[in-house]
Design a protein around this motif. Structure first.
Motif, PDB file in Angstrom:
ATOM      1  N   ASN A   1       0.828  -1.214   0.000  1.00 15.60           N
ATOM      2  CA  ASN A   1       0.000   0.000   0.000  1.00 15.60           C
ATOM      3  C   ASN A   1       0.856   1.256   0.000  1.00 15.60           C
ATOM      4  O   ASN A   1       0.515   2.259  -0.632  1.00 15.60           O
TER       5      ASN A   1
ATOM      6  N   SER B   1     -13.882  -4.180   4.005  1.00 14.10           N
ATOM      7  CA  SER B   1     -13.622  -4.716   5.344  1.00 14.10           C
ATOM      8  C   SER B   1     -14.574  -5.889   5.530  1.00 14.10           C
ATOM      9  O   SER B   1     -15.792  -5.720   5.408  1.00 14.10           O
TER      10      SER B   1
ATOM     11  N   THR C   1     -10.067  -4.006  12.931  1.00 13.26           N
ATOM     12  CA  THR C   1      -9.007  -4.281  11.950  1.00 13.26           C
ATOM     13  C   THR C   1      -8.468  -3.006  11.314  1.00 13.26           C
ATOM     14  O   THR C   1      -7.745  -3.084  10.321  1.00 13.26           O
TER      15      THR C   1
ATOM     16  N   CYS D   1      -6.242  -0.325  10.078  1.00  9.46           N
ATOM     17  CA  CYS D   1      -4.813  -0.559   9.825  1.00  9.46           C
ATOM     18  C   CYS D   1      -3.926   0.000  10.941  1.00  9.46           C
ATOM     19  O   CYS D   1      -3.938   1.206  11.190  1.00  9.46           O
TER      20      CYS D   1
ATOM     21  N   GLY E   1      -9.463   0.835   6.378  1.00  5.41           N
ATOM     22  CA  GLY E   1     -10.407  -0.081   7.001  1.00  5.41           C
ATOM     23  C   GLY E   1     -11.067   0.595   8.194  1.00  5.41           C
ATOM     24  O   GLY E   1     -11.219   1.821   8.233  1.00  5.41           O
ATOM     25  N   GLY E   2     -11.438  -0.209   9.179  1.00 13.01           N
ATOM     26  CA  GLY E   2     -12.085   0.391  10.341  1.00 13.01           C
ATOM     27  C   GLY E   2     -12.344  -0.625  11.436  1.00 13.01           C
ATOM     28  O   GLY E   2     -12.273  -1.837  11.223  1.00 13.01           O
TER      29      GLY E   2
ATOM     30  N   ALA F   1      -9.976   3.830   3.481  1.00 10.23           N
ATOM     31  CA  ALA F   1      -8.691   3.360   2.942  1.00 10.23           C
ATOM     32  C   ALA F   1      -7.903   2.546   3.967  1.00 10.23           C
ATOM     33  O   ALA F   1      -7.140   1.647   3.593  1.00 10.23           O
TER      34      ALA F   1
HETATM   35  C1  HEM Z   1      -1.020   3.745   2.608  1.00 11.33           C
HETATM   36  C2  HEM Z   1      -0.608   2.698   3.287  1.00 11.33           C
HETATM   37  C3  HEM Z   1      -1.518   1.676   3.891  1.00 11.33           C
HETATM   38  C4  HEM Z   1      -2.838   1.420   3.653  1.00 11.33           C
HETATM   39  C5  HEM Z   1      -3.768   2.131   2.683  1.00 11.33           C
HETATM   40  C6  HEM Z   1      -3.219   0.308   4.489  1.00 11.33           C
HETATM   41  C7  HEM Z   1      -4.497  -0.242   4.523  1.00 11.33           C
HETATM   42  C8  HEM Z   1      -4.851  -1.315   5.301  1.00 11.33           C
HETATM   43  C9  HEM Z   1      -6.155  -1.922   5.290  1.00 11.33           C
HETATM   44  C10 HEM Z   1      -7.324  -1.478   4.424  1.00 11.33           C
HETATM   45  C11 HEM Z   1      -6.158  -2.926   6.185  1.00 11.33           C
HETATM   46  C12 HEM Z   1      -7.324  -3.862   6.523  1.00 11.33           C
HETATM   47  C13 HEM Z   1      -8.318  -3.130   7.379  1.00 11.33           C
HETATM   48  C14 HEM Z   1      -9.656  -3.795   7.492  1.00 11.33           C
HETATM   49  O1  HEM Z   1      -9.823  -4.932   7.071  1.00 11.33           O
HETATM   50  O2  HEM Z   1     -10.577  -3.186   8.055  1.00 11.33           O
HETATM   51  C15 HEM Z   1      -4.832  -2.975   6.764  1.00 11.33           C
HETATM   52  C16 HEM Z   1      -4.445  -3.886   7.718  1.00 11.33           C
HETATM   53  C17 HEM Z   1      -3.165  -3.965   8.203  1.00 11.33           C
HETATM   54  N1  HEM Z   1      -2.119  -3.111   7.941  1.00 11.33           N
HETATM   55 FE1  HEM Z   1      -2.155  -1.523   6.681  1.00 11.33          FE
HETATM   56  N2  HEM Z   1      -2.141  -0.094   5.213  1.00 11.33           N
HETATM   57  C18 HEM Z   1      -1.078   0.712   4.892  1.00 11.33           C
HETATM   58  C19 HEM Z   1       0.190   0.629   5.393  1.00 11.33           C
HETATM   59  C20 HEM Z   1       0.608  -0.249   6.358  1.00 11.33           C
HETATM   60  C21 HEM Z   1       1.942  -0.345   6.869  1.00 11.33           C
HETATM   61  C22 HEM Z   1       3.099   0.535   6.434  1.00 11.33           C
HETATM   62  C23 HEM Z   1       1.955  -1.353   7.789  1.00 11.33           C
HETATM   63  C24 HEM Z   1       3.071  -1.890   8.658  1.00 11.33           C
HETATM   64  C25 HEM Z   1       4.248  -1.414   8.776  1.00 11.33           C
HETATM   65  C26 HEM Z   1       0.613  -1.901   7.838  1.00 11.33           C
HETATM   66  C27 HEM Z   1       0.225  -2.956   8.640  1.00 11.33           C
HETATM   67  C28 HEM Z   1      -1.022  -3.528   8.636  1.00 11.33           C
HETATM   68  C29 HEM Z   1      -1.373  -4.716   9.405  1.00 11.33           C
HETATM   69  C30 HEM Z   1      -0.444  -5.510  10.319  1.00 11.33           C
HETATM   70  C31 HEM Z   1      -2.723  -4.985   9.137  1.00 11.33           C
HETATM   71  C32 HEM Z   1      -3.568  -6.148   9.698  1.00 11.33           C
HETATM   72  C33 HEM Z   1      -4.281  -5.693  10.940  1.00 11.33           C
HETATM   73  C34 HEM Z   1      -5.048  -6.803  11.630  1.00 11.33           C
HETATM   74  O3  HEM Z   1      -6.200  -7.051  11.263  1.00 11.33           O
HETATM   75  O4  HEM Z   1      -4.517  -7.418  12.549  1.00 11.33           O
HETATM   76  N3  HEM Z   1      -0.170  -1.208   6.964  1.00 11.33           N
HETATM   77  N4  HEM Z   1      -4.062  -1.980   6.211  1.00 11.33           N
END
Ligand code: HEM
Length: 559
Positions: A324, A393, A489, A491, A485-486, A483
């Motif tokens: 992302n 989500s 979960t 992010c 989520g919410g 973007a």
């Molecule tokens: C523009 C950058 C990013 C976007 C748009 C993004 C977006 C998202 C989205 C949409 C989800 C799922 C949320 C849901 O299902 O409701 C997510 C989950 C996650 N993101 Fe990101 N993310 C970004 C950057 C990052 C970065 C840089 C990291 C870590 C260094 C990260 C770590 C995680 C993790 C670990 C989850 C899983 C959370 C869980 O359910 O336990 N994300 N992200």
């Protein structure tokens, strides 16, 4: 006289007494049509039958039961998004699928209700199956992952619960986040400086490939150390392996003989998993990798995972950290360089976030100032996320649930909050919802609401907020910006990603000029490729080739 019979040699046949006339055949054809039509109508009616009077309205498929699945398989995220946009009067609706229901939520207040109902609507029970397919986990590891999903307070906790809490705490506002953000920005600066030093002539590049190269190697370095295999073992081609893996996630998720049907992503994943396993087995974890990786590996090992399985799971964190971020950075850079006035405006803002070093040879970039003194840059970042994210989500309905006191959701079904529909809804964003407005989020005035779902402030230090759309004089619901989520979960990397992306964009905007590769001039912005599984910010439909000129050859130092 015609009779329907089964003939073992010829299959279904019409048997007659030899006197069959055109009228007989016509009758037979009409009967066949009537039978097929009757069966079709029966199936069609069956799929539209509500399981409960309060079940959300059903949107039937022309091909009963399997039609929606076929639509999703053939059109990716665009399929359900299209249904949502054509049914804006329905805040939630039901898609019947074989043996189950998918409830699609397109209304922000219902999205917030889904997020609040986390006891009965949970993503976690879906995780083991998803990651087993995507990561290729062995049976022992899957058994560990399945333990104590969604524990009540005080109850035994599984690896997913411990990992979730650690990652959210670590990446939340505080010293650890600041340290990691600084480490990331410094690593990216090191890469940009190396590129600048090596480039004497204008280079023509595919902008997405150029940006993601920096982000891929940079992320691998600040998370896993300088000797990480992506950097230290170029002969393995792990950077390409990573993107092969990313581009084939949908096929891996299908789980049908992945080594054959998803050859490139499968091989990419296996190469990454093997190289990370070798690397993590050899290095001194206490000194070689970042603290968040130390903690991740420790949690997995404490729950009994083998070192090789723990390394395999790290492929998913590498994915979360890179994909992302790389794609969003690409869009922000592109949108800025495609508009000369916007470019001038962002450069003017960034002038307040850099100072010349005493000897004038270096440009010192102040990370905090980039976040606080560059409202247009921040707005472009958020607008890129709004326009580029069609994410869903997803939650499993664990027990029958009545959502917001009105909508009956049946146990065993799946709920999906449709980010793409909300991001394109004029009722939420105004009549120009389809346009890219670089200043949209400048025009939206934040408030101090503490809801954690909106993240339109996305990493600026406060979660959520109810921005007011001044032009339309109405508020954008905090759960309408999807973007990140919410709910449970949401992010955890959003603050970090915001810091990292803004810093990286600042380096590119200050350090380079970009022109269209085909003879200079304005760079065209292609549409997004929305016919795929929208697991991350969508990529462009066509490559954007640009000419890169070094504008300010001075070294960038992040402070
Ligand atoms: C523009 C950058 C990013 C976007 C748009 C993004 C977006 C998202 C989205 C949409 C989800 C799922 C949320 C849901 O299902 O409701 C997510 C989950 C996650 N993101 Fe990101 N993310 C970004 C950057 C990052 C970065 C840089 C990291 C870590 C260094 C990260 C770590 C995680 C993790 C670990 C989850 C899983 C959370 C869980 O359910 O336990 N994300 N992200």
């Amino acid at each position: 006289m015609l009779q329907l019979s089964w003939n073992w040699d010829w299959g279904l046949s019409w048997a007659g007494d030899g006197s069959g006339t055109a009228a007989d055949w016509g009758t037979a054809a009409l009967t066949a049509i009537a039978v097929v039509g009757g069966v079709y109508l029966l199936l069609y009616r069956m799929q539209t039958a509500r399981k409960h009077p309060d079940e959300p309205p059903i949107i039937a498929s022309a091909v009963p039961y399997v039609g929606h699945l076929l639509g999703m398989a053939m059109q990716g995220g665009r399929y359900v998004k299209g249904i949502g946009l054509r049914n804006r009067d329905k805040p939630i609706f039901t898609l019947p699928v074989p043996g189950s229901r998918i409830y699609i939520v397109t209304d922000p207040s219902l999205a917030a209700a889904v997020q609040r109902a986390s006891k009965t609507l949970s993503f976690t029970p879906l995780v083991p199956d998803i990651i087993t397919r995507i990561l290729g986990l062995d049976a022992d590891t899957v058994a560990i992952v399945r333990r104590h999903l969604d524990p009540e307070p005080g109850a035994p906790r599984g690896v997913l619960a411990d990992m979730h809490d650690m990652v959210y705490a670590y990446l939340g506002p505080g010293d650890a986040l600041n340290d990691l953000s600084l480490a990331a920005a410094r690593e990216l600066a090191r890469q940009v400086n190396a590129f600048t030093a090596a480039s004497s002539l204008p280079e023509t590049v595919d902008l997405l490939v150029w940006v993601r190269h920096f982000v891929t190697l940079g992320t691998a370095a600040f998370l896993y150390g300088e000797q990480n295999p992506l950097a230290a073992r170029p002969e393995l081609g792990l950077e390409d392996a990573f993107w092969d893996f990313d581009h084939g996630l949908g096929r891996l998720l299908m789980g049908v003989l992945p080594s054959l049907t998803a050859r490139a992503p499968y091989r990419g994943r296996e190469a990454l998993a093997a190289a990370l396993a070798d690397y993590l087995a050899d290095v001194d974890l206490d000194t070689a990798v970042s603290p968040i990786i130390q903690k991740r590996v420790a949690i997995m090992r404490a729950h009994g995972m083998s070192p090789a399985a723990a390394a395999r799971c790290e492929v998913s964190f590498l994915f979360a950290g890179i994909v992302n971020t790389a794609t969003t950075t690409f869009w922000v850079v592109l949108q800025i360089f495609a508009r000369s006035e916007l470019l001038a405006c962002v450069r003017a803002e960034l002038a307040g976030a850099v100072v010349d070093s005493e000897d004038g040879k270096r440009l010192q970039l102040d990370l905090d100032a980039v976040k606080t003194r560059c409202p247009t840059l921040l707005s472009v970042f958020r607008e890129c996320l709004r326009v580029g994210s069609d994410n869903y989500s997803t939650r499993l309905v664990k027990t029958d649930t009545v959502l917001a006191g009105r909508h009956f959701l049946r146990a065993g079904s799946v709920v999906q909050v449709a980010g793409g529909v909300m991001h394109a809804d004029p009722a939420i964003w105004g009549p120009d919802a389809d346009d890219f407005d670089p200043e949209r989020f400048v025009k939206l005035q934040g408030s101090s609401s503490s809801s954690s779902s909106a993240s339109t402030t996305a990493g600026s230090g406060t979660d959520g907020g109810k921005p007011q759309q001044q032009q339309q004089h109405h508020q954008v619901h905090p759960a309408a910006f999807r973007a990140f989520g919410g709910g449970k979960t949401l992010c955890p990397g959003r603050h970090f990603a915001t810091n990292e992306i803004l810093a990286f964009v600042a380096m590119i905007v200050l350090g380079f000029d970009l022109d269209a590769a085909d003879g200079g001039g304005e760079i065209a912005v292609p549409g997004k490729e929305d016919g795929v599984l929208p697991v991350h910010i969508l990529e462009p439909k066509t490559a954007v080739n640009v000419r890169i000129l070094v504008r300010d050859g001075r070294e960038i130092v992040v402070v």
